[in-house]
Motif scaffolding. Structure first.
Motif, short mmCIF file in Angstrom:
data_model
loop_
_atom_site.label_atom_id
_atom_site.label_comp_id
_atom_site.label_asym_id
_atom_site.label_seq_id
_atom_site.Cartn_x
_atom_site.Cartn_y
_atom_site.Cartn_z
N SER A 100 73.28 61.69 -1.84
CA SER A 100 72.46 60.76 -1.08
C SER A 100 71.18 61.40 -0.52
O SER A 100 70.12 60.77 -0.51
CB SER A 100 73.26 60.11 0.05
N GLN A 102 69.50 63.90 -1.84
CA GLN A 102 68.60 64.08 -2.97
C GLN A 102 67.94 62.76 -3.34
O GLN A 102 66.73 62.72 -3.63
CB GLN A 102 69.34 64.66 -4.18
N LYS A 103 68.69 61.68 -3.33
CA LYS A 103 68.13 60.36 -3.64
C LYS A 103 67.05 59.98 -2.63
O LYS A 103 65.99 59.46 -3.01
CB LYS A 103 69.21 59.31 -3.69
N MET A 104 67.31 60.23 -1.35
CA MET A 104 66.28 59.93 -0.33
C MET A 104 65.04 60.80 -0.54
O MET A 104 63.91 60.32 -0.46
CB MET A 104 66.84 60.16 1.08
N ASP A 106 64.00 62.18 -3.35
CA ASP A 106 63.31 61.70 -4.55
C ASP A 106 62.52 60.42 -4.28
O ASP A 106 61.42 60.25 -4.79
CB ASP A 106 64.30 61.45 -5.70
N TYR A 107 63.08 59.55 -3.47
CA TYR A 107 62.41 58.30 -3.14
C TYR A 107 61.10 58.57 -2.42
O TYR A 107 60.08 57.94 -2.68
CB TYR A 107 63.32 57.41 -2.30
N LEU A 108 61.14 59.52 -1.49
CA LEU A 108 59.94 59.85 -0.72
C LEU A 108 58.93 60.57 -1.59
O LEU A 108 57.76 60.46 -1.43
CB LEU A 108 60.29 60.68 0.50
#
Length: 108
Positions: A100, A102-104, A106-108
């Protein structure tokens, strides 16, 4: 952890010893795929939170306040010393699962 992390994770603590240790354990068990640092600002906890974190998580940069400075000021203290290009402010009761963070990131 690198000396120039891409991500700084700041956690504010006030008397949440068990929760903050669980949060930190989850971060290190499910780290992001980028270099990171963890900064915990302790707002004068009376439950030995800061000592427990210092003992169990030596990689955590610990800021100890002599009195409860409040959530906003404590976040600013953490942000002032943060080295990451991105800062995550996490509650002391957050439990990180899977990828989670890493996903945040990557999103930023």
């Amino acid at each position: 952890m690198s000396s120039t992390p891409r991500l700084s994770i700041i956690i504010i603590n006030w008397n949440t010893r068990e929760l903050v240790c669980e949060a930190l354990q989850s971060i290190f068990a499910n780290p992001p795929g980028v270099s990171f640092e963890v900064i915990m600002v302790d707002n004068a906890s009376e439950d030995d939170s800061a000592d427990r974190v210092a003992m169990l998580f030596p990689a955590v940069r610990l800021i100890r306040n002599g009195r409860n400075e409040g959530y906003a000021k404590a976040n600013n203290q953490g942000a002032t010393v943060a080295k990451g290009e991105i800062i995550f402010l996490l509650g002391s009761d957050v439990v990180v699962i899977d990828d989670s963070m890493q996903k945040m990131f990557d999103y930023l």
